[in-house]
Design an enzyme around this catalytic site. Structure first.
Site, PDB file in Angstrom:
ATOM      1  N   GLY A   1       0.828  -1.205   0.000  1.00  0.00           N
ATOM      2  CA  GLY A   1       0.000   0.000   0.000  1.00  0.00           C
ATOM      3  C   GLY A   1       0.859   1.249   0.000  1.00  0.00           C
ATOM      4  CB  VAL A   2       2.578   3.053  -2.575  1.00  0.00           C
ATOM      5  CG1 VAL A   2       3.292   4.377  -2.840  1.00  0.00           C
ATOM      6  CG2 VAL A   2       3.589   1.915  -2.459  1.00  0.00           C
TER       7      VAL A   2
ATOM      8  CG  HIS B   1      -7.550  -1.797   4.046  1.00  0.00           C
ATOM      9  ND1 HIS B   1      -6.407  -2.109   4.740  1.00  0.00           N
ATOM     10  CD2 HIS B   1      -7.424  -0.497   3.682  1.00  0.00           C
ATOM     11  CE1 HIS B   1      -5.628  -1.038   4.815  1.00  0.00           C
ATOM     12  NE2 HIS B   1      -6.227  -0.045   4.164  1.00  0.00           N
TER      13      HIS B   1
ATOM     14  CD  GLU C   1      -1.208   0.543   8.974  1.00  0.00           C
ATOM     15  OE1 GLU C   1      -1.842   1.239   8.158  1.00  0.00           O
ATOM     16  OE2 GLU C   1      -0.111   0.880   9.443  1.00  0.00           O
TER      17      GLU C   1
END
Ligand SMILES: C[S@@+](CC[C@H](N)C(=O)[O-])C[C@H]1O[C@@H](n2cnc3c(N)ncnc32)[C@H](O)[C@@H]1O
Length: 216
Positions: A26-27, A95, A120
């Protein structure tokens, strides 16, 4: 979320300035590139992955960006073969349940002993649009709860509770609000502590469980 920073600060302090091997999925706009490069310093080996090919443009000295889908096991296996093993893996990607659990399954073998695997935004485990829902067996939160049982599978002789190799690999599982942290700790014996007269130590009292000697 702000409270992630407090958790990370406590958890990752000892790796500051070290040659840690790090992977984040995830950037997005690159906010975490600055954060982690600043936090860990120039010796760290930093790898980021994202499905969006435009993220490649944010590659710069000191960090690598790989493009691919975190729900694609072949992509993850290749990424790990090129850059692993890792001390710290953070999943801040799409996610969705399938993305989080596939990434954990494929990347866990490439986490070093003593390493941490962080997922996360695990509140999506309760969102049907992300494949979640209360007690849905394949949600990230439920998978982590199952791992809590597996981690303790040394200690039961109940025939319907088999022994899982997770018991030999997981040292701890932490649930924070919207964040799960699994610590890899390879061990071939159960780990138990005992307290006597207020002093805590490893125990010497042995019991047999599943034909293994255990201590209390
Ligand atoms: C929450 S943002 C990452 C934010 C970043 N870590 C930060 O703190 O600044 C989520 C990123 O995950 C990426 N993403 C979504 N689905 C993905 C997938 N299947 N595989 C890899 N990356 C994915 C998106 O393109 C997006 O850039």
């Amino acid at each position: 979320m702000d409270h992630y920073l407090d958790v990370y600060h406590d958890l990752l302090r000892d790796w500051q300035g070290s040659d840690i091997s790090f992977l984040e999925i995830g950037v997005y706009k690159g906010g975490s590139l600055d954060l982690w490069q600043g936090f860990f310093g120039p010796k760290a080996k930093l790898v980021f992955a994202d499905i969006d090919p435009e993220c490649r443009a944010m590659e710069r000295p000191g960090l690598t960006i790989e493009i691919g889908d975190q729900s694609d096991g072949a992509f993850l296996d290749g990424l790990a073969a090129r850059h692993g093993p890792f001390d710290l893996i953070i999943d801040d990607g799409g996610h969705k349940m399938n993305q989080q659990t596939t990434s954990l399954r494929h990347l866990w073998p490439h986490l070093n002993d003593g390493g941490l695997y962080v997922v996360e935004d695990t509140h999506t485990s309760y969102w049907p649009g992300f494949g979640g829902g209360l007690r849905k067996p394949d949600s990230m939160v439920e998978v982590a709860k199952q791992l809590v049982d597996q981690m303790h599978s040394w200690y039961s002789d109940e025939p319907h509770f088999k022994f899982y190799s997770a018991a030999q690999q997981i040292g701890s599982i932490r649930f924070h609000d919207s964040m799960i942290i699994l610590e890899k700790r390879l061990h071939d014996k159960p780990r138990s502590l005992t307290a006597r007269n207020g002093a805590v130590s490893y125990s010497t009292v042995q019991v047999d469980s599943r034909n293994r000697k255990s201590v209390f």
